[in-house]
Design a protein around this motif. Sequence first.
Motif, PDB file in Angstrom:
ATOM      1  N   GLU A  68       0.831  -1.192   0.000  1.00  0.00           N
ATOM      2  CA  GLU A  68       0.000   0.000   0.000  1.00  0.00           C
ATOM      3  C   GLU A  68       0.868   1.245   0.000  1.00  0.00           C
ATOM      4  OE1 GLU A  68      -3.388   2.204   2.684  1.00  0.00           O
ATOM      5  OE2 GLU A  68      -3.063   0.052   2.946  1.00  0.00           O
ATOM      6  N   GLY A 112      -3.680   4.956  -0.650  1.00  0.00           N
ATOM      7  CA  GLY A 112      -4.106   3.565  -0.680  1.00  0.00           C
ATOM      8  C   GLY A 112      -3.841   2.882  -2.009  1.00  0.00           C
ATOM      9  N   ARG A 156      -1.943   0.755  -4.927  1.00  0.00           N
ATOM     10  CA  ARG A 156      -1.116  -0.441  -4.928  1.00  0.00           C
ATOM     11  C   ARG A 156       0.211  -0.076  -5.590  1.00  0.00           C
ATOM     12  NH1 ARG A 156      -5.442  -4.979  -6.986  1.00  0.00           N
ATOM     13  NH2 ARG A 156      -6.737  -4.925  -5.105  1.00  0.00           N
TER      14      ARG A 156
END
Length: 148
Positions: free
Chosen positions: A109, A113, A115
């Motif tokens: 993370e 938030g 990826r």
Amino acid sequence: MKAPRQLDHIGIAVHSIREHCSFYEDILGLSLLKVETIPTQKVKVAFFQIGSSKIELVEPQDASSPVAKFLEKRGEGIHHIALSVSDIDQRLQDIRKTGIKTIQDHYIEGADGARTAFLHPSSTGRVLYEFIEKNDNNASVQKEDKYD
């Protein structure tokens, strides 16, 4: 392999975001978008908008942070180049098939938030690349109003 969608940001490692913000705001005329702490990476980050990309100042929050180790070894300066991708899981699988090393086995993370996953500089001409896949979950990120 499909090209990344765009350059998301350039990350710059700094000892103190506070000490550098005035340069980006007052001298370069950039707007501070946000400051947030990313506990999973033990860093605080500040983003400045520049065109369709951003400059990210990255400040370690702990001596064990990879960014703290980078600063100790190399000093302040460009830390990474972040490229926006779709389907980061598939991207990581595909990239590993080419023999490129990644720092993580799976995404972690990042800011907002998102990826994120890093490619090991030993496989990329000594440049740390970050793949970033944006999403709508802002799970454990702590947003802040300013850089203190």
